[in-house]
Scaffold this active site. Structure first.
Site, PDB file in Angstrom:
ATOM      1  N   ASP A   1       4.265  53.117  60.259  1.00 31.22           N
ATOM      2  CA  ASP A   1       4.192  52.053  59.260  1.00 31.22           C
ATOM      3  C   ASP A   1       5.398  52.063  58.335  1.00 31.22           C
ATOM      4  O   ASP A   1       5.945  51.006  57.987  1.00 31.22           O
ATOM      5  CB  ASP A   1       2.884  52.129  58.465  1.00 31.22           C
ATOM      6  CG  ASP A   1       2.627  53.471  57.811  1.00 31.22           C
ATOM      7  OD1 ASP A   1       3.346  54.444  58.108  1.00 31.22           O
ATOM      8  OD2 ASP A   1       1.675  53.559  57.012  1.00 31.22           O
TER       9      ASP A   1
ATOM     10  N   GLU B   1       5.724  55.377  53.903  1.00 30.40           N
ATOM     11  CA  GLU B   1       5.034  54.112  53.644  1.00 30.40           C
ATOM     12  C   GLU B   1       5.491  53.509  52.317  1.00 30.40           C
ATOM     13  O   GLU B   1       5.787  52.314  52.221  1.00 30.40           O
ATOM     14  CB  GLU B   1       3.546  54.390  53.618  1.00 30.40           C
ATOM     15  CG  GLU B   1       2.653  53.297  53.116  1.00 30.40           C
ATOM     16  CD  GLU B   1       1.242  53.853  52.966  1.00 30.40           C
ATOM     17  OE1 GLU B   1       0.899  54.300  51.855  1.00 30.40           O
ATOM     18  OE2 GLU B   1       0.502  53.865  53.975  1.00 30.40           O
TER      19      GLU B   1
END
Length: 406
Positions: free
Chosen positions: A135, A74
């Site tokens: 993500d 991330e």
């Protein structure tokens, strides 16, 4: 480090306008740009590691002292997007981008070579299963598309990267391994199977990224991903949060025909079904798409979130709490930029009808945006909180009209 190719879309140029009617903070836009640059410099000093500290010569990595491991996917995705957007203001942005990219490419997922192993330890070794986090891969692919637009595919030298080719490979890998073939919702990672095959994280619903992937690849399945995400977001709000517009961290039973918020802990905490430390990014993600795409669906969602937050707090960003039930009941402490900064992005949409229509701002909307902006400007990055700092800096980039979609 020194810069190389000139930036095609330099920070501060505001070269790509937002949708008509989008609000912006009151005052001089140049002064707002300076505040973003100040925060960016503090973010770099606090969280960027290079060389041996990043796992090897020529590498750069975003350090996450508040995560399970020092380096997580991330954060690397955030780093790529941030450095690509700051080109033109930071002469080192290009070199930093390539350094983070070297780190990413040195750590492929065990399940697919074009996805990123989600976690590395302090010595730069893969940890925690060596599989991916959706993500991170979404932002990495998006960052590569930004880099292709910003610097082109070849900046010279033996270490030059073809950003577009790398982006296309990663986008295809995301579709293959991290998008559910039936629901077209994003999965948690390339490891998702069994009961986790029916779980989706709302903060992974990034409409502007999906639009960019569709444009880059011509793959119509990305249209299906966009429609699936926005349709389910609308359904969840109507059924579970009609008064607030809040989304839960995780949605379960996505293949059953009756998806809904997680019931208790599914992956991370007993708050998996609440507006918690994942979903706090939703106003930023939906708002960023609303002001760049002028899509009435993300516009309505972002504007609804902003109006609810403005009313619930009496227009005081200091009262935004770090956690809410979907009905708006607060349970978290106040003060985290991870929660108040994204609402500033949503606040950009609060005019008469939103960006889709020219007109005066709703009563109190400009004051609300200005209060949120002031709160962000007065909240320098905490060196112990990489997550909040990354969310805040990217929110500031959008709010200052320095964001764009490749």
């Amino acid at each position: 480090m020194t810069g190389r190719a000139e930036a095609c879309v330099p920070f501060g140029a505001h070269a790509i306008p937002y949708a008509p009617g989008t609000l912006r903070p009151s005052g001089d836009p140049v002064a707002a740009d300076r505040r973003v640059l100040e925060h960016y410099r503090l973010w770099k000093a606090s969280f960027l590691r290079s060389g041996d500290e990043a796992g090897g010569r020529g590498r750069v990595a975003v350090f996450t002292p508040d995560a399970a491991y020092p380096f997580v996917a991330e954060a690397q995705g955030y780093g790529l997007v941030i450095t690509a957007l700051m080109a033109g203001a930071d002469p080192d942005a290009h070199a930093l981008f390539d350094g983070i990219l070297r780190h990413v490419l040195a750590h492929p997922s065990v399940n697919h070579p074009d996805l990123h192993a989600a976690q590395q330890d302090a010595e730069g070794r893969d940890a925690g299963g060596r599989d991916s986090a959706t993500d991170g891969d979404l932002d990495i692919a998006y960052g590569l598309l930004l880099a292709d637009r910003q610097w082109g595919g070849d900046h010279g030298g033996q270490d030059a990267y073809d950003y577009k080719a790398l982006a296309l490979r990663r986008i295809d890998a995301v579709m293959e391994c991290e998008v559910h073939p039936t629901t077209r919702l994003t999965k948690l990672g390339d490891w998702s199977s069994g009961r986790f095959d029916e779980v989706s994280r709302t903060s992974d619903w990034m409409p502007d990224h999906v639009r960019a992937f569709r444009a880059a690849t011509g793959d119509r399945r990305w249209d299906e991903v966009l429609d699936a995400q926005l349709s389910l977001a609308g359904t969840l709000c109507a059924r579970h949060a009609p008064a607030t517009g809040l989304l839960p961290d995780f949605v379960v039973d996505t293949t059953s025909g009756a998806p809904g918020p997680a019931r208790g802990q599914v992956l991370e905490s007993p708050h998996d079904g609440d507006y918690h430390w994942n979903a706090c990014r939703v106003p930023w993600r939906l708002g960023a798409d609303a002001v760049t795409s002028d899509d009435v669906r993300t516009l309505a969602a972002a504007r609804g979130l902003s109006r609810w937050a403005r009313t619930a707090t009496g227009g005081d960003p200091g009262r935004i709490r770090s956690g809410y039930r979907l009905d708006g009941t607060a349970y978290g402490d106040p003060g985290s930029p991870a929660f108040f900064a994204p609402f500033a992005v949503a606040a950009l949409t609060e005019n008469e009808g939103g960006p889709a229509a020219e007109g005066a701002a709703d009563e109190g909307a400009q004051d609300w945006l200005d209060a949120l902006w002031a709160r962000m400007c007065a909240s320098p990055p905490d060196p112990a909180r990489a997550y909040a700092a990354g969310v805040q800096l990217q929110s500031m980039l959008v709010v200052s009209h320095n964001y764009w979609v490749p």
